[in-house]
Design a protein around this motif. Structure first.
Motif, PDB file in Angstrom:
ATOM      1  N   VAL A 285       0.851  -1.188   0.000  1.00  0.00           N
ATOM      2  CA  VAL A 285       0.000   0.000   0.000  1.00  0.00           C
ATOM      3  C   VAL A 285       0.885   1.237   0.000  1.00  0.00           C
ATOM      4  O   VAL A 285       1.995   1.225   0.549  1.00  0.00           O
ATOM      5  N   ASP A 286       0.409   2.321  -0.604  1.00  0.00           N
ATOM      6  CA  ASP A 286       1.149   3.585  -0.675  1.00  0.00           C
ATOM      7  C   ASP A 286       1.376   4.147   0.731  1.00  0.00           C
ATOM      8  O   ASP A 286       0.419   4.481   1.433  1.00  0.00           O
ATOM      9  N   ARG A 292      -0.782  10.433   5.724  1.00  0.00           N
ATOM     10  CA  ARG A 292      -1.807  11.485   5.822  1.00  0.00           C
ATOM     11  C   ARG A 292      -3.163  10.971   6.296  1.00  0.00           C
ATOM     12  O   ARG A 292      -4.104  11.748   6.457  1.00  0.00           O
ATOM     13  N   GLY A 293      -3.268   9.645   6.516  1.00  0.00           N
ATOM     14  CA  GLY A 293      -4.514   9.086   7.033  1.00  0.00           C
ATOM     15  C   GLY A 293      -5.637   9.071   6.023  1.00  0.00           C
ATOM     16  O   GLY A 293      -6.805   9.333   6.369  1.00  0.00           O
ATOM     17  N   ASP A 294      -5.332   8.739   4.781  1.00  0.00           N
ATOM     18  CA  ASP A 294      -6.347   8.647   3.724  1.00  0.00           C
ATOM     19  C   ASP A 294      -7.008   7.271   3.817  1.00  0.00           C
ATOM     20  O   ASP A 294      -6.736   6.367   3.023  1.00  0.00           O
ATOM     21  N   GLY A 297      -9.001   5.762   0.788  1.00  0.00           N
ATOM     22  CA  GLY A 297      -8.107   5.270  -0.249  1.00  0.00           C
ATOM     23  C   GLY A 297      -7.393   3.991   0.160  1.00  0.00           C
ATOM     24  O   GLY A 297      -7.235   3.061  -0.636  1.00  0.00           O
ATOM     25  N   ILE A 298      -6.949   3.950   1.425  1.00  0.00           N
ATOM     26  CA  ILE A 298      -6.248   2.760   1.924  1.00  0.00           C
ATOM     27  C   ILE A 298      -7.178   1.551   1.928  1.00  0.00           C
ATOM     28  O   ILE A 298      -6.790   0.449   1.499  1.00  0.00           O
ATOM     29  N   GLU A 299      -8.400   1.746   2.398  1.00  0.00           N
ATOM     30  CA  GLU A 299      -9.327   0.615   2.423  1.00  0.00           C
ATOM     31  C   GLU A 299      -9.630   0.121   1.017  1.00  0.00           C
ATOM     32  O   GLU A 299      -9.787  -1.083   0.783  1.00  0.00           O
ATOM     33  N   GLN A 333      -3.369   1.839  12.943  1.00  0.00           N
ATOM     34  CA  GLN A 333      -4.667   1.734  12.273  1.00  0.00           C
ATOM     35  C   GLN A 333      -4.548   0.940  10.976  1.00  0.00           C
ATOM     36  O   GLN A 333      -5.402   0.114  10.650  1.00  0.00           O
ATOM     37  N   PHE A 334      -3.455   1.172  10.243  1.00  0.00           N
ATOM     38  CA  PHE A 334      -3.217   0.395   9.023  1.00  0.00           C
ATOM     39  C   PHE A 334      -3.095  -1.091   9.357  1.00  0.00           C
ATOM     40  O   PHE A 334      -3.675  -1.941   8.667  1.00  0.00           O
TER      41      PHE A 334
END
Length: 343
Positions: A285-286, A292-294, A297-299, A333-334
């Motif tokens: 993942v980026d 930045r807590g996106d 986008g991450i999900e 969180q990730f």
């Protein structure tokens, strides 16, 4: 299961209690100590502490030891580095072979561990981390790959031109760098740590598949296969970013144990190539999105990777290099989001 056992399952393509979590943590470990990357990169005790504190905070399944992962060998060959103050990572600021109109590998003298370089520093840091957590988790020492070292010594544009005008000299340079890198890999392996060879200068589309085949794969293959044969350590790999879809056969030829795969890669093709080969596929993942807590986008990325990797017991979660500025709670969180999508 502990991290070591999970990754041994992944290497065999066998199910584990959960999908391993393998983020890329280097200078972020310095931030956890309240230190700047430059300071930590020049002190074996701090480098080890940074890796251990990262492991304490995040409980990831593979621990890497290193800060400025491309620079230790390049510096030993004569590249000058920036200081690495604040949140900046030390970087190469001079190319010792770059001012010559023609490539001259004969100007170089092979470095040995001692005053004026950090070859022994990295080995010492890796050894301490292995001693403390090596029974529970795979530990890897970070080395620059031969091709990326060549770029730092000669400069990228110069090296590409040399391939057209003096390919024999480029191979001579790479032979010298690979031989010295193998000696450093042996020193790291003797501590019980695995070896990661970092080759981001070889990422497509910076170079072509043909260049990778001729100038990158053979030299890394020699190091990887020698270390695998001679040391009972976590198996070595070549690590680089970008879309590696077109390089699958070459990674297999190099004998690597892990391939970092961007979420945009062709997973259908890569899972077919790597299934049953003893190669772990790390879905990445980026890391800027984590910084930045996106989360939307991450999900989306994680859902994409989870769908593409379903049924792959050789798949592990990961991300690119976690920045110094990434909040601890964001990486936690990730990790939690990855766990939500576990097998």
């Amino acid at each position: 299961m502990n991290g070591r056992e999970r990754l041994e399952c992944a290497l065999r393509g066998a199910p584990a209690d959960r999908t391993p979590f393998v983020p890329s943590i280097y200078e972020h470990g310095a931030t956890l100590l309240g230190r700047c990357p430059g300071e930590v990169s020049r002190d074996a005790e701090l480098m080890a502490r940074a890796a251990l504190e990262s492991y304490r905070r995040y409980g990831h399944d593979l621990v890497t030891v290193g800060i400025d992962i491309y620079n230790i060998e390049a510096e030993a060959w004569g590249c000058a580095l920036s200081a690495g103050e604040g949140t900046s990572v030390p970087g190469v600021v001079s190319h010792p072979l770059g001012e010559d109109p023609h490539l001259d590998p004969g100007r170089l003298r092979e470095p040995v561990p001692g005053a004026g370089n950090r070859l022994a520093l990295l080995v010492g840091a890796a050894g301490r981390v292995v001693a403390e957590v090596g029974e529970a988790v795979w530990v890897y020492g970070c080395l620059g790959g031969p091709f990326s070292q060549a770029v730092e010594l000669r400069g990228f544009d110069n090296l590409i031109m040399d391939m057209l005008t003096a390919p024999g000299l480029v191979h001579r340079l790479l032979e010298m760098l690979a031989a010295a890198t193998l000696e450093q890999a042996r020193r790291v392996s003797a501590t019980g740590a695995g070896v990661y060879l970092y080759e981001s200068w070889a990422t497509l589309p910076l170079i072509t598949v043909d260049i990778f085949r001729e100038y990158v794969a053979p030299y890394n293959r020699g190091i990887v296969k020698t270390i695998k044969k001679q040391y009972p350590t976590p198996p070595p790999s070549v690590i680089m970013g970008g879309n590696v879809t077109l390089l699958g056969d070459l990674f297999l030829d190099m004998g690597v144990s892990l391939v970092a795969v961007d979420y945009l890669a062709d997973f259908a093709l890569l899972r077919e190539k790597f299934d049953g080969t003893g190669t772990i596929v790390r879905g990445c993942v980026d890391p800027k999105m984590i910084e930045r807590g996106d989360w939307d986008g991450i999900e989306g990325m994680l859902d994409h990777l989870a769908g593409k990797s379903r049924g792959m017991h050789n798949f592990v979660w990961g991300c690119g290099c976690v920045s110094s500025a990434t909040p601890v709670e964001h990486l936690l969180q990730f990790k939690s989001l990855c766990a939500d999508r576990a097998r």
